[in-house]
Design a protein around this motif. Sequence first.
Motif, PDB file in Angstrom:
ATOM      1  N   ASP A  35       0.832  -1.200   0.000  1.00  0.00           N
ATOM      2  CA  ASP A  35       0.000   0.000   0.000  1.00  0.00           C
ATOM      3  C   ASP A  35       0.868   1.253   0.000  1.00  0.00           C
ATOM      4  O   ASP A  35       0.597   2.209  -0.735  1.00  0.00           O
ATOM      5  CB  ASP A  35      -0.926  -0.005   1.209  1.00  0.00           C
ATOM      6  CG  ASP A  35      -1.898   1.157   1.188  1.00  0.00           C
ATOM      7  OD1 ASP A  35      -2.852   1.112   0.388  1.00  0.00           O
ATOM      8  OD2 ASP A  35      -1.684   2.131   1.941  1.00  0.00           O
ATOM      9  N   TYR A  36       1.902   1.269   0.818  1.00  0.00           N
ATOM     10  CA  TYR A  36       2.798   2.421   0.854  1.00  0.00           C
ATOM     11  C   TYR A  36       3.448   2.654  -0.510  1.00  0.00           C
ATOM     12  O   TYR A  36       3.621   3.802  -0.948  1.00  0.00           O
ATOM     13  CB  TYR A  36       3.891   2.221   1.908  1.00  0.00           C
ATOM     14  CG  TYR A  36       5.030   3.204   1.743  1.00  0.00           C
ATOM     15  CD1 TYR A  36       4.919   4.516   2.203  1.00  0.00           C
ATOM     16  CD2 TYR A  36       6.194   2.842   1.067  1.00  0.00           C
ATOM     17  CE1 TYR A  36       5.941   5.431   2.019  1.00  0.00           C
ATOM     18  CE2 TYR A  36       7.226   3.748   0.874  1.00  0.00           C
ATOM     19  CZ  TYR A  36       7.095   5.039   1.346  1.00  0.00           C
ATOM     20  OH  TYR A  36       8.114   5.944   1.143  1.00  0.00           O
ATOM     21  N   LYS A  65      14.669   7.725   4.456  1.00  0.00           N
ATOM     22  CA  LYS A  65      14.081   7.645   5.802  1.00  0.00           C
ATOM     23  C   LYS A  65      12.965   6.602   5.857  1.00  0.00           C
ATOM     24  O   LYS A  65      12.744   5.971   6.906  1.00  0.00           O
ATOM     25  CB  LYS A  65      13.562   9.000   6.252  1.00  0.00           C
ATOM     26  CG  LYS A  65      12.447   9.600   5.409  1.00  0.00           C
ATOM     27  CD  LYS A  65      12.063  10.979   5.921  1.00  0.00           C
ATOM     28  CE  LYS A  65      10.976  11.629   5.071  1.00  0.00           C
ATOM     29  NZ  LYS A  65       9.714  10.879   5.079  1.00  0.00           N
ATOM     30  N   ASP A  66      12.272   6.400   4.730  1.00  0.00           N
ATOM     31  CA  ASP A  66      11.239   5.363   4.696  1.00  0.00           C
ATOM     32  C   ASP A  66      11.837   3.980   4.459  1.00  0.00           C
ATOM     33  O   ASP A  66      11.347   2.980   5.004  1.00  0.00           O
ATOM     34  CB  ASP A  66      10.199   5.689   3.624  1.00  0.00           C
ATOM     35  CG  ASP A  66       9.283   6.828   4.045  1.00  0.00           C
ATOM     36  OD1 ASP A  66       9.259   7.158   5.252  1.00  0.00           O
ATOM     37  OD2 ASP A  66       8.595   7.405   3.178  1.00  0.00           O
ATOM     38  N   LEU A  67      12.904   3.903   3.665  1.00  0.00           N
ATOM     39  CA  LEU A  67      13.597   2.626   3.499  1.00  0.00           C
ATOM     40  C   LEU A  67      14.137   2.134   4.838  1.00  0.00           C
ATOM     41  O   LEU A  67      14.166   0.928   5.108  1.00  0.00           O
ATOM     42  CB  LEU A  67      14.753   2.757   2.507  1.00  0.00           C
ATOM     43  CG  LEU A  67      14.380   2.781   1.021  1.00  0.00           C
ATOM     44  CD1 LEU A  67      15.614   3.074   0.180  1.00  0.00           C
ATOM     45  CD2 LEU A  67      13.743   1.459   0.602  1.00  0.00           C
ATOM     46  N   ALA A  68      14.551   3.080   5.684  1.00  0.00           N
ATOM     47  CA  ALA A  68      15.083   2.725   7.004  1.00  0.00           C
ATOM     48  C   ALA A  68      14.006   2.133   7.911  1.00  0.00           C
ATOM     49  O   ALA A  68      14.308   1.521   8.933  1.00  0.00           O
ATOM     50  CB  ALA A  68      15.697   3.953   7.672  1.00  0.00           C
ATOM     51  N   GLY A 103       7.254  -1.285  15.383  1.00  0.00           N
ATOM     52  CA  GLY A 103       7.188   0.168  15.407  1.00  0.00           C
ATOM     53  C   GLY A 103       7.098   0.749  14.008  1.00  0.00           C
ATOM     54  O   GLY A 103       6.341   1.704  13.762  1.00  0.00           O
ATOM     55  N   ALA A 104       7.846   0.175  13.073  1.00  0.00           N
ATOM     56  CA  ALA A 104       7.788   0.627  11.679  1.00  0.00           C
ATOM     57  C   ALA A 104       6.412   0.352  11.095  1.00  0.00           C
ATOM     58  O   ALA A 104       5.835   1.187  10.388  1.00  0.00           O
ATOM     59  CB  ALA A 104       8.871  -0.075  10.863  1.00  0.00           C
ATOM     60  N   ARG A 130      -0.025   6.207   8.969  1.00  0.00           N
ATOM     61  CA  ARG A 130       0.133   7.083   7.806  1.00  0.00           C
ATOM     62  C   ARG A 130      -0.847   6.719   6.692  1.00  0.00           C
ATOM     63  O   ARG A 130      -1.349   7.584   5.975  1.00  0.00           O
ATOM     64  CB  ARG A 130       1.577   7.000   7.278  1.00  0.00           C
ATOM     65  CG  ARG A 130       1.929   8.096   6.299  1.00  0.00           C
ATOM     66  CD  ARG A 130       3.285   7.885   5.645  1.00  0.00           C
ATOM     67  NE  ARG A 130       4.390   7.681   6.564  1.00  0.00           N
ATOM     68  CZ  ARG A 130       5.649   7.556   6.163  1.00  0.00           C
ATOM     69  NH1 ARG A 130       5.942   7.597   4.863  1.00  0.00           N
ATOM     70  NH2 ARG A 130       6.616   7.362   7.042  1.00  0.00           N
ATOM     71  N   GLY A 131      -1.122   5.430   6.557  1.00  0.00           N
ATOM     72  CA  GLY A 131      -1.978   4.966   5.462  1.00  0.00           C
ATOM     73  C   GLY A 131      -3.457   4.928   5.768  1.00  0.00           C
ATOM     74  O   GLY A 131      -4.261   4.502   4.929  1.00  0.00           O
TER      75      GLY A 131
END
Length: 254
Positions: free
Chosen positions: A53-54, A64-67, A79-80, A87-88
């Motif tokens: 979805d992201y 920062k999102d790959l992390a 947590g991720a 967010r979604g």
Amino acid sequence: MSTPSERPAVRVPPGVRAGYVVYDLEAGRTVLQYGARRTFRSASVVKILVTLDYLRGTEDVPEKDLALLRPMLRSSDDGAATAFWKRGGQGAIVERMARRIGLGETEPPPADKPGFWGYTALSALDVAKTYRYVLEKAPKAHRDLIMGELGKATPCGKDRYDQYFGIPRAVPRPWAVKQGWSGFGDVPAVPCEGSSYRPAAAPGLGIGRPVLHTTGVVGGRIVVVLTLHPAGSSFKVAAERLTTLTKQVFGAAG
């Protein structure tokens, strides 16, 4: 002649509710299935849908999102997952992806538990369909990211649960897996000591009973084994049951 749902060689442990599917990618057909449409709470298996979805309409994923994505897929970082879930739009993620992929049994968490992404309901058949979508329809960059990280699944989850049960214990590499566990407590009785990825920076379905799932791609086949265990089952015992069941599923699939 035996149909895929009537193979007699697999014995589900007493007291365990199971659903499994083995899909041959080269032949383009299911070679083994049992309880394929039974629904289970997803635990961390839903993280594949959260990732898809992201990635919708995304070409370049920010570092920062790959992390967050990488440890979520490799080491099941909760947590991720929670960050992307919020967010979604929480359950809207599940609804969007169910429509996109054509999932028949997958539903968002109960209305009174909107933040509990692990309470998403899904079936073994829907998980197999999700892997097919990743492998056959997702953009190459998205497929490479997801399958690449699942192929590097760490021995320990971020929560220090051992995630090498089921497929990782039943068959040799190469494999790419996304495991799921829920209902065993926030802290494992025996913390996993292997390496884990550390970056720099269901509605009424078995709630109260632990679930343990092993899913992935092995040697040209999609393998999904979902299980619900009796209340009070330890993680160690459940993992042994699931690994034994997974070995039988591989043997019966031929």
